[in-house]
Design an enzyme around this catalytic site. Structure first.
Site: not given
Ligand code: NAD
Length: 239
Positions: A118, A185-186
């Site tokens: 992404h 990841t969700s």
């Molecule tokens: P998401 O927000 O949809 O899901 C996050 C997942 O992480 C959830 O299933 C949750 O249960 C789990 N989670 C929460 N805390 C956790 C922990 N301590 N250890 C392990 N798992 C944990 O995120 P996604 O699936 O990556 O997808 C969505 C989009 O979010 C992507 O397109 C990405 O680009 C973007 N995103 C990126 C960042 C980043 O770069 N850090 C932050 C937010 C969103």
């Protein structure tokens, strides 16, 4: 190993770490969905899509500068550190990430080993000149390229297509690996969500790390319902 039902991952030479926002949650970066998710606070239509950028680039940049500021103030966590060590020991392994935060690289992983599905918060591109550059300024200044056009964050926004070359690299890495460890990841953002199936259908051992059940959980051979850092420390206990 403390949990005898888990495989000994030291036996595998080509591991893909498939990472999502949950890996960086312990660094203090909010996830997208769930509690504290940023899209509860901001409408993506106003801040994270091409139409919003064309309509009001300053507003979109204000938002992305805030994200840069937030991420720059965070540090890679124990989960990033363990992944980085495994990659050092297993040169054929790599990361396929949905994250845009650059924390794998900040934790010492060679950029060539991180496939960013992404894009990155730390790259910008000029769509007029077709140029992409690294940029880690917080806030970015100036917001425009020398040609006068606004820099655009090199991020796959809502409604964007993924870069086919990046997707292809990810598919190849997943087809070649012998183990996939999916972390935080969700599994609801496509096409990223379907990529782990490539590894599974080629016989790779599969592990999901997530404190919560996801729509893809049933596909994994092993599921660890713990935080990323706890689960990774279970798989690779300190010597
Ligand atoms: P998401 O927000 O949809 O899901 C996050 C997942 O992480 C959830 O299933 C949750 O249960 C789990 N989670 C929460 N805390 C956790 C922990 N301590 N250890 C392990 N798992 C944990 O995120 P996604 O699936 O990556 O997808 C969505 C989009 O979010 C992507 O397109 C990405 O680009 C973007 N995103 C990126 C960042 C980043 O770069 N850090 C932050 C937010 C969103």
């Amino acid at each position: 190993m403390s949990n005898p039902s888990l495989p000994d991952l030291n036996r595998f030479g080509q591991i893909v770490f498939f990472t999502g926002a949950g890996l960086s949650a312990e660094s203090g970066i909010p996830t997208y969905r769930g509690r504290g998710g940023i899209w509860r606070e901001y409408a993506y239509e106003d801040y994270a899509c091409q139409r919003a950028f064309e309509h009001n680039p300053e507003k979109v940049w204000d938002f992305h500068d805030k994200r840069r500021e937030r991420v720059a103030a965070c540090e890679p966590n124990e989960g990033h550190r363990i992944i980085s060590e495994v990659l050092r020991a297993k040169p054929n392994s790599c990361v396929v990430t949905q994250n845009i935060d650059g924390l794998h690289q900040r934790c010492g992983v060679d950029a060539a080993k991180v496939i960013e599905l992404h894009g990155s918060l730390w790259r910008v591109r000029c769509d007029r000149e077709g140029r992409i550059i690294d940029n880690d300024q917080v806030p970015i200044n100036p917001r425009t390229c020398a040609c006068g056009a606004y820099w655009r964050p090199d991020i796959v926004w809502f409604e964007d297509m993924l870069d086919p070359k990046v997707l292809d690299r990810a598919r190849q890495a997943l087809a070649a690996c012998d183990a996939i460890v999916s972390i935080g990841t969700s599994a609801v953002v496509y096409p990223a969500a379907e990529l782990p199936c490539i590894a599974m259908s080629n016989g790779a051992v599969s592990i999901e790390i997530n404190p919560e059940e996801t729509p893809a959980s049933h596909l994994y051979q092993f599921r660890i319902r713990k935080s990323a850092s706890e689960a990774l420390a279970m798989l690779w206990p300190p010597a």
